[in-house]
Structures are given as C-alpha cells and as structure tokens.
Design a protein around this motif. Sequence first.
Motif, PDB file in Angstrom:
ATOM      1  N   HIS A   1     -17.386   8.338  -8.910  1.00  0.00           N
ATOM      2  CA  HIS A   1     -17.161   9.167  -7.721  1.00  0.00           C
ATOM      3  C   HIS A   1     -16.230   8.448  -6.737  1.00  0.00           C
ATOM      4  CE1 HIS A   1     -20.335  11.501  -9.419  1.00  0.00           C
ATOM      5  NE2 HIS A   1     -21.328  10.819  -8.918  1.00  0.00           N
ATOM      6  N   ASP A  57     -30.697  -0.041 -10.910  1.00  0.00           N
ATOM      7  CA  ASP A  57     -30.308   1.338 -10.584  1.00  0.00           C
ATOM      8  C   ASP A  57     -30.741   2.351 -11.634  1.00  0.00           C
ATOM      9  OD1 ASP A  57     -29.027   3.769 -10.218  1.00  0.00           O
ATOM     10  OD2 ASP A  57     -27.065   2.958  -9.797  1.00  0.00           O
ATOM     11  N   ILE A  58     -30.025   2.394 -12.761  1.00  0.00           N
ATOM     12  CA  ILE A  58     -30.126   3.596 -13.603  1.00  0.00           C
ATOM     13  C   ILE A  58     -31.479   3.805 -14.284  1.00  0.00           C
ATOM     14  CG2 ILE A  58     -27.663   3.957 -13.971  1.00  0.00           C
ATOM     15  CD1 ILE A  58     -28.044   2.553 -16.731  1.00  0.00           C
ATOM     16  N   VAL A  98     -27.833   7.661 -17.032  1.00  0.00           N
ATOM     17  CA  VAL A  98     -28.939   8.114 -16.180  1.00  0.00           C
ATOM     18  C   VAL A  98     -29.737   9.197 -16.895  1.00  0.00           C
ATOM     19  CG1 VAL A  98     -29.502   9.307 -14.025  1.00  0.00           C
ATOM     20  CG2 VAL A  98     -27.802   7.463 -14.018  1.00  0.00           C
ATOM     21  N   ILE A 155     -28.713  18.049 -22.572  1.00  0.00           N
ATOM     22  CA  ILE A 155     -27.569  18.976 -22.482  1.00  0.00           C
ATOM     23  C   ILE A 155     -26.322  18.199 -22.057  1.00  0.00           C
ATOM     24  CG2 ILE A 155     -26.679  21.062 -21.357  1.00  0.00           C
ATOM     25  CD1 ILE A 155     -29.788  21.521 -20.635  1.00  0.00           C
ATOM     26  N   ARG A 214     -22.690  11.284 -27.168  1.00  0.00           N
ATOM     27  CA  ARG A 214     -23.783  11.101 -26.212  1.00  0.00           C
ATOM     28  C   ARG A 214     -25.007  11.934 -26.638  1.00  0.00           C
ATOM     29  NH1 ARG A 214     -21.513   9.876 -20.168  1.00  0.00           N
ATOM     30  NH2 ARG A 214     -20.488   7.949 -20.797  1.00  0.00           N
ATOM     31  N   PHE A 268     -23.224  22.155 -24.515  1.00  0.00           N
ATOM     32  CA  PHE A 268     -22.931  23.326 -23.661  1.00  0.00           C
ATOM     33  C   PHE A 268     -21.574  23.934 -23.947  1.00  0.00           C
ATOM     34  CE2 PHE A 268     -21.592  19.965 -20.495  1.00  0.00           C
ATOM     35  CZ  PHE A 268     -20.309  20.403 -20.208  1.00  0.00           C
ATOM     36  N   VAL A 279     -26.223  14.955 -13.662  1.00  0.00           N
ATOM     37  CA  VAL A 279     -24.764  15.108 -13.723  1.00  0.00           C
ATOM     38  C   VAL A 279     -24.136  14.810 -12.359  1.00  0.00           C
ATOM     39  CG1 VAL A 279     -22.851  16.688 -14.201  1.00  0.00           C
ATOM     40  CG2 VAL A 279     -24.944  16.828 -15.557  1.00  0.00           C
ATOM     41  N   ARG A 311     -16.003  25.348 -16.433  1.00  0.00           N
ATOM     42  CA  ARG A 311     -17.109  24.422 -16.722  1.00  0.00           C
ATOM     43  C   ARG A 311     -18.381  24.901 -16.017  1.00  0.00           C
ATOM     44  NH1 ARG A 311     -16.312  18.195 -15.597  1.00  0.00           N
ATOM     45  NH2 ARG A 311     -15.728  18.210 -17.775  1.00  0.00           N
ATOM     46  N   HIS A 321     -21.798  24.839 -14.020  1.00  0.00           N
ATOM     47  CA  HIS A 321     -22.287  23.959 -12.974  1.00  0.00           C
ATOM     48  C   HIS A 321     -23.734  23.579 -13.303  1.00  0.00           C
ATOM     49  CE1 HIS A 321     -23.696  22.537  -9.168  1.00  0.00           C
ATOM     50  NE2 HIS A 321     -22.481  22.598  -8.673  1.00  0.00           N
ATOM     51  N   GLN A 368     -31.406   9.825  -3.527  1.00  0.00           N
ATOM     52  CA  GLN A 368     -30.899   8.565  -4.069  1.00  0.00           C
ATOM     53  C   GLN A 368     -32.151   7.799  -4.461  1.00  0.00           C
ATOM     54  OE1 GLN A 368     -27.885   7.435  -4.553  1.00  0.00           O
ATOM     55  NE2 GLN A 368     -26.527   8.626  -3.244  1.00  0.00           N
ATOM     56  N   PHE A 408     -15.075   4.368 -19.936  1.00  0.00           N
ATOM     57  CA  PHE A 408     -16.303   5.023 -19.466  1.00  0.00           C
ATOM     58  C   PHE A 408     -15.964   6.370 -18.824  1.00  0.00           C
ATOM     59  CE2 PHE A 408     -19.623   5.367 -15.999  1.00  0.00           C
ATOM     60  CZ  PHE A 408     -20.665   5.736 -16.834  1.00  0.00           C
ATOM     61  N   LYS A 432     -14.565   8.847 -21.511  1.00  0.00           N
ATOM     62  CA  LYS A 432     -15.442   9.033 -22.678  1.00  0.00           C
ATOM     63  C   LYS A 432     -14.700   8.655 -23.969  1.00  0.00           C
ATOM     64  CE  LYS A 432     -18.281  11.461 -19.809  1.00  0.00           C
ATOM     65  NZ  LYS A 432     -17.536  11.394 -18.563  1.00  0.00           N
TER      66      LYS A 432
HETATM   67  P1  NAD Z   1     -21.912   9.761 -16.489  1.00  0.00           P
HETATM   68  O1  NAD Z   1     -20.710  10.248 -15.779  1.00  0.00           O
HETATM   69  O2  NAD Z   1     -21.769   8.743 -17.546  1.00  0.00           O
HETATM   70  O3  NAD Z   1     -22.740  10.971 -17.111  1.00  0.00           O
HETATM   71  C1  NAD Z   1     -22.621  12.297 -16.692  1.00  0.00           C
HETATM   72  C2  NAD Z   1     -22.710  13.175 -17.933  1.00  0.00           C
HETATM   73  O4  NAD Z   1     -22.804  14.546 -17.534  1.00  0.00           O
HETATM   74  C3  NAD Z   1     -21.496  13.074 -18.852  1.00  0.00           C
HETATM   75  O5  NAD Z   1     -21.904  12.705 -20.154  1.00  0.00           O
HETATM   76  C4  NAD Z   1     -20.884  14.483 -18.804  1.00  0.00           C
HETATM   77  O6  NAD Z   1     -20.289  14.857 -20.033  1.00  0.00           O
HETATM   78  C5  NAD Z   1     -22.104  15.329 -18.489  1.00  0.00           C
HETATM   79  N1  NAD Z   1     -21.817  16.643 -17.885  1.00  0.00           N
HETATM   80  C6  NAD Z   1     -20.772  17.023 -17.100  1.00  0.00           C
HETATM   81  N2  NAD Z   1     -20.886  18.313 -16.734  1.00  0.00           N
HETATM   82  C7  NAD Z   1     -22.023  18.774 -17.294  1.00  0.00           C
HETATM   83  C8  NAD Z   1     -22.690  20.029 -17.308  1.00  0.00           C
HETATM   84  N3  NAD Z   1     -22.213  21.063 -16.636  1.00  0.00           N
HETATM   85  N4  NAD Z   1     -23.850  20.135 -18.001  1.00  0.00           N
HETATM   86  C9  NAD Z   1     -24.366  19.082 -18.688  1.00  0.00           C
HETATM   87  N5  NAD Z   1     -23.773  17.862 -18.722  1.00  0.00           N
HETATM   88  C10 NAD Z   1     -22.629  17.713 -18.032  1.00  0.00           C
HETATM   89  O7  NAD Z   1     -22.837   9.212 -15.300  1.00  0.00           O
HETATM   90  P2  NAD Z   1     -24.267   8.467 -15.221  1.00  0.00           P
HETATM   91  O8  NAD Z   1     -24.034   7.021 -15.003  1.00  0.00           O
HETATM   92  O9  NAD Z   1     -25.181   8.880 -16.312  1.00  0.00           O
HETATM   93  O10 NAD Z   1     -24.745   9.085 -13.837  1.00  0.00           O
HETATM   94  C11 NAD Z   1     -25.084  10.454 -13.769  1.00  0.00           C
HETATM   95  C12 NAD Z   1     -25.202  10.912 -12.337  1.00  0.00           C
HETATM   96  O11 NAD Z   1     -26.282  10.209 -11.693  1.00  0.00           O
HETATM   97  C13 NAD Z   1     -23.960  10.631 -11.482  1.00  0.00           C
HETATM   98  O12 NAD Z   1     -23.764  11.707 -10.580  1.00  0.00           O
HETATM   99  C14 NAD Z   1     -24.356   9.419 -10.700  1.00  0.00           C
HETATM  100  O13 NAD Z   1     -23.648   9.298  -9.482  1.00  0.00           O
HETATM  101  C15 NAD Z   1     -25.805   9.709 -10.467  1.00  0.00           C
HETATM  102  N6  NAD Z   1     -26.630   8.569 -10.056  1.00  0.00           N
HETATM  103  C16 NAD Z   1     -27.560   8.826  -9.123  1.00  0.00           C
HETATM  104  C17 NAD Z   1     -28.362   7.832  -8.674  1.00  0.00           C
HETATM  105  C18 NAD Z   1     -29.424   8.116  -7.653  1.00  0.00           C
HETATM  106  O14 NAD Z   1     -29.921   7.199  -7.032  1.00  0.00           O
HETATM  107  N7  NAD Z   1     -29.825   9.360  -7.478  1.00  0.00           N
HETATM  108  C19 NAD Z   1     -28.240   6.541  -9.192  1.00  0.00           C
HETATM  109  C20 NAD Z   1     -27.303   6.319 -10.199  1.00  0.00           C
HETATM  110  C21 NAD Z   1     -26.494   7.352 -10.630  1.00  0.00           C
END
Ligand code: NAD
Length: 391
Positions: free
Chosen positions: A43, A171-172, A199, A218, A224, A238, A263, A290, A292, A336, A377, A380
């Motif tokens: 982001h 974190d994750i 995540v 999904i 993945r 999807f 996501v 795409r 949402h 968060q 990353f 992909k």
């Molecule tokens: P990532 O970008 O590796 O994974 C996101 C995945 O979502 C990708 O594999 C992508 O193909 C998929 N995707 C995209 N659009 C989609 C849709 N419409 N339907 C289904 N899948 C879809 O990221 P990550 O490291 O796994 O992190 C995921 C999210 O979690 C990010 O937004 C990240 O900022 C957030 N995050 C939140 C916190 C928190 O504290 N809440 C902490 C860490 C990460």
Amino acid sequence: MRANCWAGRNEVEVREVPDPAILSGRDAIVGITSTAICGSDLHLVDGYVPTMQDGDVMGHEFMGEVLEVGPDVDPTRLRVGDRVVVPFPIACGACAACAAQLYSCCENSNPNAGIAEKMFGHPVAGLFGYSHLTGGFAGGQAQYARVPFADVGPLRIESDLTDEQVLFLSDILPTGYMGAEMCDIRPSDVVAVWGAGPVGQFAMDSARVLGAAAVIAIDKEPYRLRMAEEAGHIPVNFEEVDVRSRLLELSGGRGPDKCIDAVGMEATHGSAHLHAFDRVKQAVRSETDRPHALRQAIMSCRSGGIVSVVGVYGGFVDKFPAGAWMNRSVTLRTGQCHVQRYMTPLLERIERGELDPTRVITHRLTLEEAPRGYDIFKNKQADCEKVVLRP
Ligand code: NAD
Ligand code: ZN
Ligand code: ZN
C-alpha cells in the motif's frame, strides 16, 4: 547502516542511512536478524498511503537482538542481549486503549497524530515503517531499528525456535488469527477467507485451529490457492467461477457462517473514494471488473453471520452494501491487529505444533535484494507468497 528505503511510487532502494540512536528513556536499539515484506508495504509502494518521503526506511515485521536500552526500560522486561520479536503497532502500555488491549489504537504512540486527524478525521497510532501519518518511525527492513516503549511490546524468545518460526508473530500470524477470532467460530461453521496471501493463509489456519468445520480460500492466483489447498482448505478461483454461487453450494445454500476479508485496499483499486487526499485520488484507477472482496463478503455471508475485516482500508470505500448488512443481521468486525495481545498465546501454539508459520515462506533474500523481493511479491512472480530478508 544499510536500509531498504522508499524511493518514490513503485520504487524501493537499499541505501546507506544513519544508524538509529536512543532518543527517549524507554527506547531500545535492536540489531535485526530477520525481517519480512508485507502486503501492507505494498500500500505504501503503490502510493496509496500518501505520506511517505524519499528515504523513509520501510518494514514493520522484524526481530533481532537487543543491543542497547534506554535508562528507563524496565530490566525485568527487557535487557541487552535478549532475542526479541517486535510487534508492528507501537504502544505505550498505559493509555486507555492499551489498558483495553486495543494496542493498535494506542493514544500516545503517534507524534504526528494531527496528520491523520486532518486527513481522515480520526487519529491513528504509531506504526514502524509506515509513513509520516503513523509517526514517521523508521522501519525494520534495515540492520538496526529504534524501538520505542521497548519494555511494552517486544516479546522475548527464550526457546530455540528459529527466526522463521517466530518472525511472523510481529504481524501476520496475529493478524490472521485475529481475523478468525473475531468470527466467534463454532464447530459447524463454514468459514470463507478472501485473499490467499500470507495474512489470508494464517486466517485460514487459525479458523481451523479454532474449530471450523470447513475453510474456503478465495483468490485468483493458482499457486496461492494451491498452497491453501495443500494446507487442507477448499480453493475457489474468483476468475473461474461465480464466487457467490460456489459459496452457496459449499454451505448448504445459506452462505458461509463467517467471512474474512484478508484483501484490503487492493480490492478497492477500481472503486475507492479516497477523496480525502489528492495523491491517493490520482492513484485510483478507473472502474475495473475485479470483484470487491469486502462487498462480496457482506453479500455472501449467511443471515446472522459475521464478516471480519483484517485487510487494510484507508479513507472511504463507496458502494458499501448497507442493505445486505442491516437487513440480514450481519455483524461486521475489524481492526489493525492488536498484536501484543496475541504474541504469547500464539508462541505457545507454535511450540505445540498447532500452527506452522514457516509454511508461507517462499523466498529468503538478503537485505540488498529487497527491491527484487518487492517486485516478485507485488507482481506475484516466481510463485512468491512471503519474502524473508536477512540483514
Ligand atoms: P497480499 O497482497 O500478498 O495478499 C492479498 C491477496 O488478495 C492476493 O493474493 C490477491 O490475489 C488477493 N485478492 C485480490 N483481490 C481479491 C478479491 N477480490 N477476492 C479475493 N482475493 C483477492 O497481502 P497480505 O500480506 O496477505 O495482506 C493482506 C491484507 O492484510 C493487506 O491489505 C494488508 O495490508 C492487510 N494487513 C492487515 C493487518 C492488520 O493489522 N489488520 C496486518 C497485516 C496485513
Ligand atoms: Zn505487515
Ligand atoms: Zn497506549
């Protein structure tokens, strides 16, 4: 020291930067042994979080050895030589939010709280390596980091678990776990997880250890989805099937009992209304086809179910399906991650072998190779799921 720095939109660069120093009595300096690249970093790279500056040190998932502590650090909590995992939200441990274990909402950890107030109309806490909006703290994709409130957050690792087994406690792993915990999972539950990134994978594993009957993954990336399937979850691509119909089929015609959005903003590229700040507005692309994730989760969830959102959002998201949410008694939970709350119990689950965080690591690179790590990353490539960097 060497550090991976933000160098403009879609660019990171490993540079020589000044070593961090103790600035307050409760700081510590950590020599970093392992650090990772997170979906949240994307982001920043995308330019969606608009308060990055050239040269800002990236990274909020890191661990290492305590090299120096300030004079006010409680020695019963942290000493020089300790091996620690550092949680990504910076938390004072003493404010009303911290007292309620809402560590990622700490009221004292963001010296720039006014920027968020002005942009969003609400404050945000301090985070490592996450722009000037969240305090301007240097991140952990570096050789060293300054850790404020060092006797509150960092978790000492006293066993002989490897860095790779414990690094994601920063974190994750807690984030995925919190995503599942917010679902109040019952033994008969069908849980659907949007996003099979790191995540999402941990949200799926956590849903299983919390007792879900079936867990659905999904995403659109075949590798993945394969990774999720190998861990025992049901893949849904999807781009190949109609998600809502497939979910109805897999849940006795009612929809998943619990839905997790892992996501976040990636899914809003076509539809975000982040008009609070101009740079973000520029980054918003035209409407795409795409789906949402958040909207689909709320529309798919069974009546009375729970939608839990750990994917990161900022600003405003339009076309929120308020009718499906309200008329079908769906509960929406989010945040968060309050990482500090989960570190010890999850360390115990790792020690007992209930969760294996190493299963998502596909790439092990040096710090100097960070730009390539971001590239694969983000795009992909090379079947990249999670990159660990070794400074
Ligand atoms: P990532 O970008 O590796 O994974 C996101 C995945 O979502 C990708 O594999 C992508 O193909 C998929 N995707 C995209 N659009 C989609 C849709 N419409 N339907 C289904 N899948 C879809 O990221 P990550 O490291 O796994 O992190 C995921 C999210 O979690 C990010 O937004 C990240 O900022 C957030 N995050 C939140 C916190 C928190 O504290 N809440 C902490 C860490 C990460
Ligand atoms: Zn992260
Ligand atoms: Zn606090």
